[in-house]
Scaffold this motif. Structure first.
Motif, PDB file in Angstrom:
ATOM      1  N   ALA A   1       0.832  -1.210   0.000  1.00  0.00           N
ATOM      2  CA  ALA A   1       0.000   0.000   0.000  1.00  0.00           C
ATOM      3  C   ALA A   1       0.862   1.254   0.000  1.00  0.00           C
ATOM      4  CB  ALA A   1      -0.929  -0.009   1.213  1.00  0.00           C
ATOM      5  N   GLY A   2       1.869   1.284   0.875  1.00  0.00           N
ATOM      6  CA  GLY A   2       2.751   2.448   0.924  1.00  0.00           C
ATOM      7  C   GLY A   2       3.548   2.605  -0.345  1.00  0.00           C
TER       8      GLY A   2
ATOM      9  N   ARG B   1       5.230   9.764  -7.124  1.00  0.00           N
ATOM     10  CA  ARG B   1       6.361   9.938  -8.033  1.00  0.00           C
ATOM     11  C   ARG B   1       5.890  10.120  -9.477  1.00  0.00           C
ATOM     12  NH1 ARG B   1       9.758  11.775  -6.669  1.00  0.00           N
ATOM     13  NH2 ARG B   1      11.227  10.375  -5.648  1.00  0.00           N
ATOM     14  N   ARG B   2       4.927   9.335  -9.915  1.00  0.00           N
ATOM     15  CA  ARG B   2       4.419   9.452 -11.279  1.00  0.00           C
ATOM     16  C   ARG B   2       3.735  10.815 -11.497  1.00  0.00           C
ATOM     17  NH1 ARG B   2       2.930   5.281 -14.397  1.00  0.00           N
ATOM     18  NH2 ARG B   2       2.643   6.927 -15.940  1.00  0.00           N
TER      19      ARG B   2
ATOM     20  N   VAL C   1      -2.287  10.243   1.728  1.00  0.00           N
ATOM     21  CA  VAL C   1      -2.532  11.514   2.424  1.00  0.00           C
ATOM     22  C   VAL C   1      -1.290  11.924   3.212  1.00  0.00           C
ATOM     23  CG1 VAL C   1      -3.853  12.615   4.278  1.00  0.00           C
ATOM     24  CG2 VAL C   1      -5.035  11.240   2.564  1.00  0.00           C
ATOM     25  N   ALA C   2      -0.727  10.978   3.967  1.00  0.00           N
ATOM     26  CA  ALA C   2       0.431  11.290   4.809  1.00  0.00           C
ATOM     27  C   ALA C   2       1.660  11.636   3.976  1.00  0.00           C
ATOM     28  CB  ALA C   2       0.733  10.105   5.727  1.00  0.00           C
ATOM     29  N   LEU C   3       1.911  10.902   2.886  1.00  0.00           N
ATOM     30  CA  LEU C   3       3.065  11.189   2.030  1.00  0.00           C
ATOM     31  C   LEU C   3       2.942  12.563   1.386  1.00  0.00           C
ATOM     32  CD1 LEU C   3       3.656   7.826   0.090  1.00  0.00           C
ATOM     33  CD2 LEU C   3       4.847   8.640   2.118  1.00  0.00           C
TER      34      LEU C   3
ATOM     35  N   ALA D   1      13.051   6.876  -0.158  1.00  0.00           N
ATOM     36  CA  ALA D   1      12.251   8.070   0.109  1.00  0.00           C
ATOM     37  C   ALA D   1      11.280   7.835   1.263  1.00  0.00           C
ATOM     38  CB  ALA D   1      11.487   8.487  -1.153  1.00  0.00           C
ATOM     39  N   MET D   2      10.637   6.674   1.300  1.00  0.00           N
ATOM     40  CA  MET D   2       9.685   6.386   2.384  1.00  0.00           C
ATOM     41  C   MET D   2      10.375   6.226   3.728  1.00  0.00           C
ATOM     42  SD  MET D   2       6.736   3.911   0.776  1.00  0.00           S
ATOM     43  CE  MET D   2       7.840   2.637   0.139  1.00  0.00           C
ATOM     44  N   ALA D   3      11.644   5.878   3.704  1.00  0.00           N
ATOM     45  CA  ALA D   3      12.403   5.748   4.953  1.00  0.00           C
ATOM     46  C   ALA D   3      12.968   7.074   5.415  1.00  0.00           C
ATOM     47  CB  ALA D   3      13.548   4.752   4.763  1.00  0.00           C
ATOM     48  N   ASP D   4      12.924   8.082   4.553  1.00  0.00           N
ATOM     49  CA  ASP D   4      13.575   9.358   4.857  1.00  0.00           C
ATOM     50  C   ASP D   4      12.593  10.515   4.735  1.00  0.00           C
ATOM     51  OD1 ASP D   4      15.461  11.273   5.423  1.00  0.00           O
ATOM     52  OD2 ASP D   4      16.525  11.103   3.518  1.00  0.00           O
ATOM     53  N   GLU D   5      12.682  11.278   3.636  1.00  0.00           N
ATOM     54  CA  GLU D   5      11.918  12.525   3.545  1.00  0.00           C
ATOM     55  C   GLU D   5      10.409  12.313   3.414  1.00  0.00           C
ATOM     56  OE1 GLU D   5      13.344  11.822  -0.800  1.00  0.00           O
ATOM     57  OE2 GLU D   5      14.054  11.463   1.245  1.00  0.00           O
ATOM     58  N   TRP D   6       9.967  11.158   2.951  1.00  0.00           N
ATOM     59  CA  TRP D   6       8.533  10.898   2.829  1.00  0.00           C
ATOM     60  C   TRP D   6       7.988  10.037   3.957  1.00  0.00           C
ATOM     61  CZ3 TRP D   6       7.571   9.445  -3.043  1.00  0.00           C
ATOM     62  CH2 TRP D   6       7.698  10.604  -3.819  1.00  0.00           C
TER      63      TRP D   6
END
Length: 333
Positions: free
Chosen positions: A130-131, A139-140, A167-169, A286-291
């Motif tokens: 999902a994430g 990204r797209r 929503v969170a990203l 990205a999901m582990a850091d800025e997102w």
């Protein structure tokens, strides 16, 4: 260990069954890497796979679960060594290859992503398919010109797994987010995730259906599909894009060329299953850091034990689950 516990589906001439069983090590599929699974997660596709007419499993018997995170216990691939933490989503997991609802999983090395140091296995499964789908959608959209100053971004099905993480990203990336949901009770939850505005999904549908509606949104992330997509496309600003990744609302809608030829709207298909590894590595970083979403393990994800999996699979098909469900199989590595 000669046997390991797994949640598997079987279909024979006598009927269909899905449940826990002890599987033999020699039954494991081919692959260079064996992983002791710490956590998996529950997705809509998993719910379908656990039903007789889900039409997602390629062959039986099949250990289900399209996500997993854990630790390598054996590897013949130079890129991975015993003790490495890894995550896997998509490809054939739980569909054409035994998946993550098991104490052990054996996979091709090319399907594995090294777990970023700033993510725990539990956090990785709070994200999961999902994430990754939400991140790929964002990204797209950005590749097609979306920027925070363009205007609000609509997220449909915002109470679900893809929608909530989207929503969170988006909020972490600086976007104004409009969250659409059929559950009025989730307003506070979606606001905590970062939604600027929360609307009932019925508010997207005009009294008189039209292919062109008021231009409200710079872009949309739509994991729902179905007839609602017609209204989403009609509400996009000139040059806007809709990233579509799901069909919980159905696989068809009444389409019109007008949004495309009069407003230059783009319809972007999002496939998280066969996405190239280069993109996977980029998005997991990205999901582990800025997102990385705020409240990932407090607001978005709920944890259940392995024994609770069957009921949760039924719940996700009923549409009664908020956010994400993490399944504790072996626990933190």
């Amino acid at each position: 260990m000669e046997k390991y516990r797994a949640f598997a589906a079987r279909k024979t001439a006598d009927g269909f069954s899905a449940g826990f069983e002890q599987r033999k090590m020699e039954e494991m599929p081919e692959g260079e890497v064996t992983v002791r699974v710490a956590y998996s997660s529950v997705n809509y596709k998993d719910g379908l796979a656990a039903t007789a007419n889900g039409k997602v499993v390629a062959a039986y018997p099949r250990t289900l679960g399209i996500d997993l995170a854990g630790v390598v216990v054996q590897s013949s691939a130079p890129r991975f060594r015993e003790g490495d933490s890894v995550v896997a989503t998509g490809y054939g997991l739980g569909v054409s290859h035994d998946g993550g609802f098991a104490e052990l999983a054996r996979l091709p090395a090319d399907w594995l992503v090294p777990l970023p140091e700033s993510l725990s296995p539990k956090e990785a499964m709070a994200l999961g398919t999902a994430g990754f789908t939400a991140a790929l959608s964002l990204r797209r959209l950005e590749d097609n010109g979306l920027r925070p100053d363009r205007g609000p971004v609509l997220v449909t099905g915002a109470s679900g797994g893809v929608g909530g993480i989207a929503v969170a990203l988006l909020a972490r990336a600086g976007y104004e987010v409009t969250a659409s949901t059929g559950r009025a009770s989730e307003r506070d939850y979606l606001t905590r995730l970062g939604a600027t505005d929360v609307i009932d999904r019925a508010a997207l549908a005009p009294e008189k259906p039209s292919p062109l509606l008021k231009q409200r949104f710079a872009a949309a992330i739509d994991p729902v599909g179905g007839e609602g997509l017609r209204h989403v496309l009609g509400s996009l600003q000139y040059g806007g894009s809709a990233a579509v990744s799901g069909m919980a609302g159905g696989g068809e809608w009444q389409a019109s060329v007008f949004p495309f030829i009069l407003r230059g709207v783009n319809l972007l298909g999002i496939d998280s299953v066969a996405c190239p590894m280069e993109t996977r590595l980029e998005l997991w970083r990205a999901m582990a850091d800025e997102w990385k979403p705020a409240g990932l393990l407090t607001d978005i994800a709920q944890e259940i034990g392995f024994d609770e999996l069957p009921e949760r699979l039924a719940d996700i098909l009923r549409g009664t689950i908020r956010g994400r469900t993490v399944v504790r199989i072996g626990g933190d590595a």
